[in-house]
Design an enzyme around this catalytic site. Structure first.
Site, PDB file in Angstrom:
ATOM      1  CE1 TYR A  33     -42.047 -29.931  -6.074  1.00 17.02           C
ATOM      2  CE2 TYR A  33     -42.879 -31.222  -7.951  1.00 17.02           C
ATOM      3  CZ  TYR A  33     -42.371 -30.629  -7.054  1.00 17.02           C
ATOM      4  OH  TYR A  33     -43.083 -28.493  -7.798  1.00 17.02           O
ATOM      5  CD  GLU A 179     -50.784 -23.742 -10.539  1.00 15.27           C
ATOM      6  OE1 GLU A 179     -51.151 -23.951  -8.648  1.00 15.27           O
ATOM      7  OE2 GLU A 179     -50.590 -24.785 -10.587  1.00 15.27           O
ATOM      8  CG  LEU A 203     -49.852 -28.290  -6.071  1.00 17.86           C
ATOM      9  CD1 LEU A 203     -49.232 -29.625  -6.405  1.00 17.86           C
ATOM     10  CD2 LEU A 203     -47.992 -27.980  -5.733  1.00 17.86           C
TER      11      LEU A 203
END
Length: 284
Positions: A33, A179, A203
């Site tokens: 996504y 993160e 990411l």
């Protein structure tokens, strides 16, 4: 105008959009996504989002969808929505097939999108800062792929909310700070920014990329290196970055104050510069 959905070439109200029960994204989390936001009627960093989408599809060996076809569909949905400040969720699954762990080559990917007006974060979080907890990183080993396999992220976010905090920060078994649940993390120490380097464990955030470019232009030193939880607790400032998060100050972690427990000057400056860049960005 109702919130809209895009389903394999057709635009419709969200409530009308459905996908088959044997979609592999639904049954296996076999999907990827993206989330793109607009400012004042302009999509921000669309090409960079498309780069990452293509990379995610390639890493999971999906059959390709032409980049220009994806971009055309995004722009069509955005134009029909009429939202000046929109959030577009894009999801592509490997496709539909009878349930089997193994998959066949040549499947047709399922391409769906939704668009809604962006719900801005509360001003109190911008002005006073957010609170976070740390959690053990139990995610899979390819966090660099923007996959829909987000159950550990959801559980960590809920744990933070249940504790009266705003987000959770993943920390590895080796005490490496990674993160947030849906955002990258920066610390400020002695005027220098430090953030986790790009590996399979985080990411490659688009807002992270924007902040690195802003810092380069503004002469703010940034170091991409690993750091531990004690460095996190001892930082002068901490903030998260993401498409909706933008630049979010974190003033308490595990109930420990960060710096003087107030939003720091570098965090404020970077938020202002990011907004300036987003509003100045040219249409895609």
């Amino acid at each position: 105008m109702p919130d809209l959905a895009y389903l394999n070439g057709k635009i419709m109200p969200i409530g009308k959009a459905t996908v088959p029960i044997e979609d592999r994204g639904y049954q296996f989390g076999d999907g990827i996504y993206e989330f793109v936001a607009s400012y004042a009627g302009r999509l921000f960093m669309l090409e960079e989002h498309l780069d990452r989408l293509e990379r995610s599809m390639g890493e999971l060996t999906f059959d390709a969808i032409a980049r220009e076809d994806i971009k055309k569909a995004i722009l069509e949905l955005f134009e029909q929505s009429g939202y000046p400040r929109a959030g577009i969720y894009i999801q592509i699954s490997r496709g539909v097939a009878p349930r089997n762990h193994a998959f066949s080559r040549g499947m047709s990917p399922q391409f769906v999108m939704t668009i809604r007006a962006v719900k801005e974060l509360p001003k109190s979080l911008r002005e006073n800062g957010a609170r976070a907890i740390t959690v053990k990183d139990l995610r899979w080993g390819r966090c660099d792929i923007k996959s829909v396999q987000l159950v550990p992220n959801c559980l960590a976010k809920q744990k933070a909310l249940d504790a009266g905090c705003d987000d959770a920060i993943f920390v590895s078994d080796q005490n490496v700070v990674r993160e947030g649940t849906s955002s990258n993390l920066f610390i400020v120490s002695d005027g220098r920014l430090i953030t986790h380097p790009l590996t399979h464990n985080i990411l490659p955030g688009i807002t992270r990329l924007a902040i690195l470019g802003i810092c380069h232009s503004a002469g703010i030193e940034v170091q991409e290196s690993f750091f531990g939880i004690e460095e996190l607790y001892g930082a002068d400032e901490v903030f998260l970055t993401g498409t909706i998060t933008e630049v979010l100050p974190i003033v308490r972690i595990d109930d420990k104050p960060i710096g003087d427990a107030a939003v720091g000057p570098i965090t404020r400056r970077l938020y202002a510069l990011l907004r300036e860049k987003a509003l100045a960005d040219t249409p895609a």
